[in-house]
Scaffold this motif. Structure first.
Motif, PDB file in Angstrom:
ATOM      1  N   HIS A 197       0.835  -1.207   0.000  1.00  0.00           N
ATOM      2  CA  HIS A 197       0.000   0.000   0.000  1.00  0.00           C
ATOM      3  C   HIS A 197       0.869   1.256   0.000  1.00  0.00           C
ATOM      4  CE1 HIS A 197      -3.289   2.723   0.949  1.00  0.00           C
ATOM      5  NE2 HIS A 197      -2.614   3.163   1.985  1.00  0.00           N
ATOM      6  N   LEU A 198       1.936   1.235   0.809  1.00  0.00           N
ATOM      7  CA  LEU A 198       2.797   2.419   0.951  1.00  0.00           C
ATOM      8  C   LEU A 198       3.917   2.456  -0.083  1.00  0.00           C
ATOM      9  CD1 LEU A 198       3.132   2.480   4.849  1.00  0.00           C
ATOM     10  CD2 LEU A 198       1.742   4.002   3.424  1.00  0.00           C
TER      11      LEU A 198
ATOM     12  N   ILE B 104      -7.868  -9.024   3.870  1.00  0.00           N
ATOM     13  CA  ILE B 104      -7.059  -7.926   4.396  1.00  0.00           C
ATOM     14  C   ILE B 104      -7.835  -6.630   4.311  1.00  0.00           C
ATOM     15  CG2 ILE B 104      -5.003  -6.505   3.924  1.00  0.00           C
ATOM     16  CD1 ILE B 104      -3.632  -9.147   3.108  1.00  0.00           C
ATOM     17  N   ALA B 105      -7.694  -5.803   5.350  1.00  0.00           N
ATOM     18  CA  ALA B 105      -8.278  -4.455   5.343  1.00  0.00           C
ATOM     19  C   ALA B 105      -7.191  -3.455   5.697  1.00  0.00           C
ATOM     20  CB  ALA B 105      -9.425  -4.365   6.343  1.00  0.00           C
ATOM     21  N   ILE B 106      -7.147  -2.366   4.947  1.00  0.00           N
ATOM     22  CA  ILE B 106      -6.210  -1.279   5.247  1.00  0.00           C
ATOM     23  C   ILE B 106      -7.016  -0.011   5.485  1.00  0.00           C
ATOM     24  CG2 ILE B 106      -4.440   0.242   4.262  1.00  0.00           C
ATOM     25  CD1 ILE B 106      -3.299  -2.208   2.867  1.00  0.00           C
ATOM     26  N   PHE B 107      -6.673   0.698   6.539  1.00  0.00           N
ATOM     27  CA  PHE B 107      -7.347   1.955   6.851  1.00  0.00           C
ATOM     28  C   PHE B 107      -6.348   3.087   6.611  1.00  0.00           C
ATOM     29  CE2 PHE B 107     -11.281   0.488   8.926  1.00  0.00           C
ATOM     30  CZ  PHE B 107     -11.008  -0.861   9.004  1.00  0.00           C
ATOM     31  N   PRO B 108      -6.405   3.716   5.446  1.00  0.00           N
ATOM     32  CA  PRO B 108      -5.411   4.749   5.141  1.00  0.00           C
ATOM     33  C   PRO B 108      -5.616   6.028   5.931  1.00  0.00           C
ATOM     34  CG  PRO B 108      -6.899   4.417   3.266  1.00  0.00           C
ATOM     35  CD  PRO B 108      -7.313   3.447   4.324  1.00  0.00           C
ATOM     36  N   ARG B 109      -6.841   6.259   6.426  1.00  0.00           N
ATOM     37  CA  ARG B 109      -7.089   7.515   7.130  1.00  0.00           C
ATOM     38  C   ARG B 109      -8.147   7.301   8.203  1.00  0.00           C
ATOM     39  NH1 ARG B 109      -9.304  13.110   4.433  1.00  0.00           N
ATOM     40  NH2 ARG B 109      -9.885  14.000   6.416  1.00  0.00           N
ATOM     41  N   ILE B 110      -7.771   7.558   9.456  1.00  0.00           N
ATOM     42  CA  ILE B 110      -8.664   7.373  10.604  1.00  0.00           C
ATOM     43  C   ILE B 110      -8.468   8.563  11.531  1.00  0.00           C
ATOM     44  CG2 ILE B 110      -8.986   5.996  12.718  1.00  0.00           C
ATOM     45  CD1 ILE B 110     -10.202   4.648  10.353  1.00  0.00           C
ATOM     46  N   GLY B 111      -9.583   9.088  12.050  1.00  0.00           N
ATOM     47  CA  GLY B 111      -9.537  10.324  12.822  1.00  0.00           C
ATOM     48  C   GLY B 111      -8.809  10.238  14.150  1.00  0.00           C
TER      49      GLY B 111
ATOM     50  N   GLN C 264     -11.134   5.755  17.487  1.00  0.00           N
ATOM     51  CA  GLN C 264     -11.935   5.381  16.330  1.00  0.00           C
ATOM     52  C   GLN C 264     -11.317   4.161  15.634  1.00  0.00           C
ATOM     53  OE1 GLN C 264     -12.791   8.949  14.070  1.00  0.00           O
ATOM     54  NE2 GLN C 264     -14.957   8.446  14.175  1.00  0.00           N
TER      55      GLN C 264
ATOM     56  N   ASP D 212     -12.389   1.194  17.531  1.00  0.00           N
ATOM     57  CA  ASP D 212     -13.782   0.816  17.268  1.00  0.00           C
ATOM     58  C   ASP D 212     -13.922   0.098  15.922  1.00  0.00           C
ATOM     59  OD1 ASP D 212     -14.492   1.941  19.660  1.00  0.00           O
ATOM     60  OD2 ASP D 212     -15.184   3.824  18.802  1.00  0.00           O
ATOM     61  N   PHE D 213     -13.299   0.640  14.881  1.00  0.00           N
ATOM     62  CA  PHE D 213     -13.380  -0.002  13.564  1.00  0.00           C
ATOM     63  C   PHE D 213     -12.693  -1.366  13.578  1.00  0.00           C
ATOM     64  CE2 PHE D 213     -13.683   4.462  11.727  1.00  0.00           C
ATOM     65  CZ  PHE D 213     -15.041   4.357  11.483  1.00  0.00           C
TER      66      PHE D 213
ATOM     67  N   SER E  18     -14.719  -4.033  15.543  1.00  0.00           N
ATOM     68  CA  SER E  18     -15.914  -4.606  14.896  1.00  0.00           C
ATOM     69  C   SER E  18     -15.507  -5.499  13.724  1.00  0.00           C
ATOM     70  CB  SER E  18     -16.900  -3.514  14.492  1.00  0.00           C
ATOM     71  OG  SER E  18     -16.599  -2.987  13.243  1.00  0.00           O
ATOM     72  N   LEU E  19     -14.426  -5.135  13.047  1.00  0.00           N
ATOM     73  CA  LEU E  19     -13.952  -5.984  11.956  1.00  0.00           C
ATOM     74  C   LEU E  19     -13.346  -7.280  12.497  1.00  0.00           C
ATOM     75  CD1 LEU E  19     -14.253  -5.297   9.021  1.00  0.00           C
ATOM     76  CD2 LEU E  19     -11.900  -4.533   8.979  1.00  0.00           C
TER      77      LEU E  19
END
Lengths: 367, 367
Positions: free
Chosen positions: B92-93, B161-168, B172, B175-176, B179-180
């Motif tokens: 990803h990076l 696979i899950a990637i979270f590129p932007r999280i506040g 948070q 939490d995400f 749940s995943l």
């Protein structure tokens, strides 16, 4: 064939998309306001291209809103969620999108992608992957006919973004995206699937945006002539009026991210009490209307379209807006042929929704 | 200072990590088997480097397992989840990692990163961000001292696979990811945070892998001499024995992805009945032991470490393995100083876990 969307088109598209929404796809009201605003702000029309104009090796993505319409009507979006999700996907893939694809033509989900296309400066394609609305991600012709479910992206109102670079199946994508959408407050923007122009041309249902506009225009014409539009809509969609009457009961819960429930419509005719067999229609829904029962008889079932419209003006009534006392016509319209193959019926037929009945198609095709 | 991990070190590290785990961090048993296998398969030792040896502009990532230990003990991992998540993040990076960082030194989470480092051919750093284990993602010195929570990645046993590129925010992200993780079956591999060498050096708690090995070695020495190890462990960690006795009650549920509950330990001494005030200790836990009560008095509370060890052999007992009749010592050990600043206590102090008590630190620091 549509070539563009201007401020003159949005009312008709919204009405038609509502009717194709079969009760779901979210409110057209809010997304039409957004689309009008975006058209005014940009001062341009939105170019609409044909799927066959997309080069085979170009990258495109379907987009839309995910969640229960009961939520998205009350919890307003910030307005650029889809755009942010597309941008994040382009950044992840290091490749720009060629055009925006409407994931589902039903309800507000027909209009949200047009808003995003304007924000992104991209054309939108005339067509979608349902010819209606469906509650779950795996229920579209892209997935049914083999487009990979990953990568996909979700974005929420607060700027949070999730990208799934690798997912085993479309159903698994649905499960992950649904639980994340719930965590995001019950509604989210979705980019899924990402595909090539060649894949798009193999799997899309063509010209459904034009159909939505034609339906909406016909409804507007009826209104101008003070005609009840139901029969006109049915004819335009090769369907029929299943029932007319008054809503006398609605049962609705928002569970596991869906608006689920059923409603009962009592016929207007004075023959017998409302509950006499054959004189009241029951419809069950999961975001969208799934099946209509007249006593023990199935009048219409998924993937064929069941849409409830206001009798007077032909405005579609979303499952989140059903309430006692509304005077309605229930329309039954045949599904697009792409949804009636054995492969498609395994995913969107009555049994896929838990109903132990065979699919008895209405005659003809939506388009 | 450790320079490498060999097959000769894994037993001691596993024992020590269990003790630093304060009941959580997952079973060391399974991850030690994986580490031994990977060391045998590679035929090499794993290089351990100091945080200060990482160049300021190098990229590193903390890794670990997420979920309830009650789940991860029974639902076995495939074994390369962390490796896949790191590879996905590198892709990803478009940038390779320089070294692997242990997210939490407690329990199996001390060992999983070492397995992944071997699989990836990367060194691991001597240190972590807790000096113990904590139940939630925002509860580490990387987050507390300002490292960004995104991008982060999650991977499951099936290759999703899950990637979270932007999280506040880190909360948070928690939490995400939680749940995943639940949707992934209750356990998942986590890559979080991704940071520069400069950020690592500013925020890591140094030398905790060495500490785990020292503790484990001391326990092994006691066992060889048939000594009860509790007092030796307490001394090595600058702590004390809070209580010794027999577990007489355990209440445990797996809720919202956590093992939550409480237990009661009755003192051995023959003075008075077991439930007399002061003669039985109550401990409440959320994956990890959080607070120990003697009647109304708090004997020890987060972020200080509460670890329950088997009286005979000093083996740590995870909250998922607590059961009636075990003869145990309860150790209270002071937290590392990095967890006791006002900024840290706001995130990992008793009130952050819902206890309306002030943090009364045990004297001293863990290391």
């Amino acid at each position: 064939m549509m070539r563009q969307v201007t401020l003159n088109d949005t009312e008709a598209i919204a009405i038609g998309a509502g009717i194709l929404g079969t009760g779901g796809g979210g409110s057209t009201y809010l997304n039409r306001l957004r689309l009008d605003n975006e058209l005014r702000r940009s001062g341009k029309s939105l170019p609409i291209i044909r799927a066959d104009d997309v080069p085979d090796d170009a990258l495109v993505c379907a987009v839309g809103g995910m969640g229960a319409p009961t939520v998205s009507n009350e919890k307003l979006q910030e307005g650029r969620e889809i755009m942010r999700a597309v941008r994040a996907m382009e950044a992840h893939l290091r490749q720009p999108m060629h055009a925006i694809i409407i994931g589902e033509i039903g309800g507000g989900n027909a209009l949200g992608p047009l808003v995003a296309a304007l924000q992104l400066g991209l054309p939108a394609v005339d067509g979608d992957s349902m010819g209606r609305a469906f509650p779950e991600l795996q229920m579209d012709t892209f997935m049914i006919y083999g487009v990979a479910p990953s990568p996909f992206a979700l974005a929420d109102t607060h700027g949070n973004i999730a990208i799934f670079p690798r997912i085993g199946s479309a159903k698994q994508a649905e499960d992950f995206a649904r639980s994340l959408t719930i965590e995001m407050g019950g509604s989210a923007a979705l980019v899924m699937p990402v595909m090539s122009g060649a894949e798009l041309k193999r799997t899309i249902i063509r010209d459904t945006l034009s159909l939505a506009k034609r339906i909406g225009q016909a409804v507007l014409d009826c209104r101008a002539r003070s005609m009840e539009p139901a029969a006109t809509i049915a004819k335009l969609c090769h369907g029929r009026i299943l029932f007319t009457g008054k809503i006398i009961d609605v049962e609705r819960r928002t569970v596991q991210g869906f608006a689920r429930g059923k409603l009962k419509i009592s016929a207007f005719t004075p023959l017998g009490p409302p509950n006499e067999l054959g004189r009241s229609l029951e419809i069950e829904f999961q975001n969208e209307n799934l099946i209509a029962w007249l006593g023990d008889e199935v009048l219409c079932a998924v993937p064929d379209l069941i849409t409830i419209v206001s009798l007077d003006d032909g405005e579609a009534i979303g499952t989140e807006s059903l309430r006692y006392g509304l005077r309605v016509a229930v329309l039954g319209m045949p599904a697009p042929k792409e949804l009636k193959t054995p492969a498609a019926l395994a995913v969107v037929g009555p049994r896929a929704f838990g109903y132990d009945v065979d699919f008895q198609p209405l005659p003809g095709d939506l388009l």
